[in-house]
Design an enzyme around this catalytic site. Structure first.
Site, short mmCIF file in Angstrom:
data_model
loop_
_atom_site.label_atom_id
_atom_site.label_comp_id
_atom_site.label_asym_id
_atom_site.label_seq_id
_atom_site.Cartn_x
_atom_site.Cartn_y
_atom_site.Cartn_z
N SER A 150 0.85 -1.19 0.05
CA SER A 150 -0.19 -0.01 -0.20
C SER A 150 0.87 1.24 -0.02
CB SER A 150 -0.77 -0.01 1.14
OG SER A 150 -1.63 1.40 1.38
N TYR A 163 -2.05 -0.11 10.28
CA TYR A 163 -1.95 -0.37 8.90
C TYR A 163 -0.68 -0.10 8.18
CZ TYR A 163 -4.08 -0.91 4.18
OH TYR A 163 -4.25 -1.04 2.82
#
Length: 260
Positions: A150, A163
């Site tokens: 990501s 995250y």
């Protein structure tokens, strides 16, 4: 699903190959399974969500693809090993797409340890467990692993400590595996998406902490807007294909310039 993107696939780059895709019940995972099947692969679809998984399998069968579905919690070692063993019924696994992931925003001083552990467990440990379980097959004749990292694994993002940590771990796991297996016929790369129109994007949008500063969000938003799951699937397919035979340890940013 954008029908135009499936109408004229670039080639049959995965003809005769077996691919395994995690997170296949929706979003990037479903788009990746469809893309690989459209290009000729037999596809083993793994996900913890049974209903969405069945819908993906129906879509692949409508394309005439050979498919197999397996419920799998990627954060659980026994579940992963069992699902990969089931997938072997299609033949030797040659392509692995580690797409399964979870996310959400939290104030770091308030995030429960259980949420931290779950995010690390699914996003990072899950990626490792699937790669580890598939490596014996990949080493027996070659193959490719493509992980989904990501932009949050490349640059910091507020309200995203867990995250960011998990996806940053995926980035370094990708590079470590790429070095270890570079001379053994196994390539390991990753894509790093930005904003993608998937159910996960809705999770992020609906989990902003009260009083969150919108200026932090501008940092992770592209002026090009968000892309579609098929755009990420195209990058995964390229990295998994023989066209990228000399590429390993790469992190392909598909983020509308967020990390430029």
């Amino acid at each position: 699903m954008n029908a135009q993107r499936l109408a004229t696939p670039p080639s049959r780059r995965f003809e005769g190959k077996v691919a395994l895709v995690t997170g296949a019940a929706s979003g990037i995972g479903r788009a990746t399974a469809i893309r690989l099947a459209t290009e000729g692969a037999a596809v083993a679809c793994l996900d913890i969500t049974e209903k969405g998984l069945d819908e993906t399998l129906d879509a692949l069968r409508s394309l005439g693809a050979e498919v197999l579905g397996a419920q799998c919690d990627v954060s659980d070692e026994a579940s992963v090993d069992r699902a990969v063993e089931q997938a072997a019924a299609l033949g030797r696994i040659q392509v692995v797409a580690n797409v399964a992931g979870i996310g959400g925003f939290h104030n770091s001083h308030e995030v429960p340890v259980a949420i931290w552990q779950k995010m690390i467990g699914v996003n990072l440990t899950g990626t490792f467990l699937v790669a580890r379980a598939c490596l014996p097959a990949l080493l027996d004749g070659g193959g490719a692993i493509v992980n989904v990292a990501s932009t949050a694994g490349l640059v910091g993002s507020a309200y995203s400590a867990a995250y960011c940590a998990s996806k940053g771990g995926v980035v370094m796991l990708t590079k470590a595996l790429a070095i270890e297996y570079a001379d053994k016929g196994v390539r390991v790369n990753a894509v790093a998406p930005g904003g993608v129109h998937t159910p996960l994007l809705d999770v992020f949008a609906n989990s902003l902490p009260e009083g969150a500063d919108p200026k932090h969000l501008f940092k992770i938003m592209s002026r090009m807007g968000s892309c579609e799951p098929e755009d990420i699937a195209a990058g995964i397919a390229f990295l998994a294909s023989d066209e990228s035979y000399y590429t390993t340890g790469a992190i392909l940013s598909i983020d509308g310039g967020v990390t430029a």
